[in-house]
Design a protein around this motif. Structure first.
Motif, PDB file in Angstrom:
ATOM      1  N   ALA A 200      14.703  47.502  21.392  1.00 13.07           N
ATOM      2  CA  ALA A 200      13.739  46.767  22.206  1.00 13.07           C
ATOM      3  C   ALA A 200      12.411  46.534  21.483  1.00 13.07           C
ATOM      4  O   ALA A 200      11.561  45.805  21.981  1.00 13.07           O
ATOM      5  N   MET A 201      12.236  47.145  20.312  1.00 11.54           N
ATOM      6  CA  MET A 201      11.010  46.935  19.532  1.00 11.54           C
ATOM      7  C   MET A 201      11.230  45.783  18.564  1.00 11.54           C
ATOM      8  O   MET A 201      12.258  45.715  17.886  1.00 11.54           O
ATOM      9  N   LYS A 202      10.252  44.892  18.517  1.00 13.30           N
ATOM     10  CA  LYS A 202      10.367  43.733  17.633  1.00 13.30           C
ATOM     11  C   LYS A 202       9.020  43.450  16.998  1.00 13.30           C
ATOM     12  O   LYS A 202       7.985  43.453  17.669  1.00 13.30           O
ATOM     13  N   TYR A 203       9.044  43.184  15.707  1.00 15.37           N
ATOM     14  CA  TYR A 203       7.847  42.784  14.963  1.00 15.37           C
ATOM     15  C   TYR A 203       8.042  41.366  14.471  1.00 15.37           C
ATOM     16  O   TYR A 203       9.163  40.965  14.145  1.00 15.37           O
TER      17      TYR A 203
ATOM     18  N   TRP B 128       5.364  43.454   7.702  1.00 12.90           N
ATOM     19  CA  TRP B 128       6.364  43.292   8.769  1.00 12.90           C
ATOM     20  C   TRP B 128       7.575  44.189   8.498  1.00 12.90           C
ATOM     21  O   TRP B 128       8.061  44.889   9.387  1.00 12.90           O
ATOM     22  N   ARG B 129       8.050  44.148   7.271  1.00 12.33           N
ATOM     23  CA  ARG B 129       9.232  44.937   6.902  1.00 12.33           C
ATOM     24  C   ARG B 129       8.978  46.434   7.125  1.00 12.33           C
ATOM     25  O   ARG B 129       9.814  47.140   7.671  1.00 12.33           O
ATOM     26  N   GLY B 130       7.813  46.910   6.725  1.00 15.51           N
ATOM     27  CA  GLY B 130       7.474  48.320   6.921  1.00 15.51           C
ATOM     28  C   GLY B 130       7.424  48.704   8.391  1.00 15.51           C
ATOM     29  O   GLY B 130       7.963  49.735   8.796  1.00 15.51           O
TER      30      GLY B 130
ATOM     31  N   VAL C 177       0.693  39.935  11.659  1.00 16.28           N
ATOM     32  CA  VAL C 177       1.901  40.736  11.892  1.00 16.28           C
ATOM     33  C   VAL C 177       1.635  41.583  13.127  1.00 16.28           C
ATOM     34  O   VAL C 177       0.619  42.288  13.209  1.00 16.28           O
ATOM     35  N   MET C 178       2.550  41.461  14.110  1.00 16.60           N
ATOM     36  CA  MET C 178       2.398  42.207  15.355  1.00 16.60           C
ATOM     37  C   MET C 178       3.766  42.538  15.917  1.00 16.60           C
ATOM     38  O   MET C 178       4.774  41.954  15.508  1.00 16.60           O
ATOM     39  N   GLY C 179       3.786  43.461  16.851  1.00 16.64           N
ATOM     40  CA  GLY C 179       5.064  43.823  17.453  1.00 16.64           C
ATOM     41  C   GLY C 179       4.886  44.592  18.736  1.00 16.64           C
ATOM     42  O   GLY C 179       3.782  44.947  19.132  1.00 16.64           O
TER      43      GLY C 179
ATOM     44  N   GLN D 257      10.987  48.549   9.948  1.00 15.77           N
ATOM     45  CA  GLN D 257      11.846  49.652   9.503  1.00 15.77           C
ATOM     46  C   GLN D 257      11.488  50.968  10.196  1.00 15.77           C
ATOM     47  O   GLN D 257      12.365  51.788  10.435  1.00 15.77           O
ATOM     48  N   ARG D 258      10.221  51.142  10.560  1.00 16.67           N
ATOM     49  CA  ARG D 258       9.822  52.363  11.268  1.00 16.67           C
ATOM     50  C   ARG D 258      10.433  52.426  12.666  1.00 16.67           C
ATOM     51  O   ARG D 258      10.560  53.499  13.243  1.00 16.67           O
ATOM     52  N   THR D 259      10.787  51.275  13.237  1.00 15.67           N
ATOM     53  CA  THR D 259      11.313  51.228  14.608  1.00 15.67           C
ATOM     54  C   THR D 259      12.741  50.708  14.657  1.00 15.67           C
ATOM     55  O   THR D 259      13.207  50.261  15.700  1.00 15.67           O
ATOM     56  N   VAL D 260      13.459  50.781  13.553  1.00 11.94           N
ATOM     57  CA  VAL D 260      14.797  50.201  13.444  1.00 11.94           C
ATOM     58  C   VAL D 260      15.779  50.762  14.479  1.00 11.94           C
ATOM     59  O   VAL D 260      16.691  50.059  14.899  1.00 11.94           O
ATOM     60  N   ASP D 261      15.586  51.979  14.927  1.00 13.01           N
ATOM     61  CA  ASP D 261      16.511  52.586  15.883  1.00 13.01           C
ATOM     62  C   ASP D 261      16.237  52.181  17.333  1.00 13.01           C
ATOM     63  O   ASP D 261      16.997  52.547  18.224  1.00 13.01           O
TER      64      ASP D 261
END
Length: 70
Positions: free
Chosen positions: A54-57, A42-44, A7-9, A47-51
């Motif tokens: 441009a961030m994608k995991y 991944w979900r965690g 899992v990376m992003g 969700q921390r960067t949902v706003d």
């Protein structure tokens, strides 16, 4: 065979793709022994960067890269 998942992003150039802007700033969340635990991580992270659009995991199926025909 182990079913390893990475899992990376990071920030992507296009939210529709997986072209990361700066590989030196990739967030390596971890390597997991099964899809369920990788999906949970991944979900965690996502969700921390949902706003931030441009961030994608992503979940990378490492076992498919190691043994593509296996």
């Amino acid at each position: 065979m182990s079913m390893m998942h990475l899992v990376m992003g990071g920030r992507v150039t296009d939210p529709q793709g997986v072209d990361f802007e700066d590989l030196s700033k990739i967030d390596l969340v971890g390597i997991f022994p099964d899809f369920a635990s990788a999906e949970n991580a991944w979900r965690g992270a996502a969700q921390r960067t949902v706003d931030d659009a441009a961030m994608k995991y992503v979940v990378v199926h490492l076992h498919r890269l190691i043994e593509p025909n296996g």
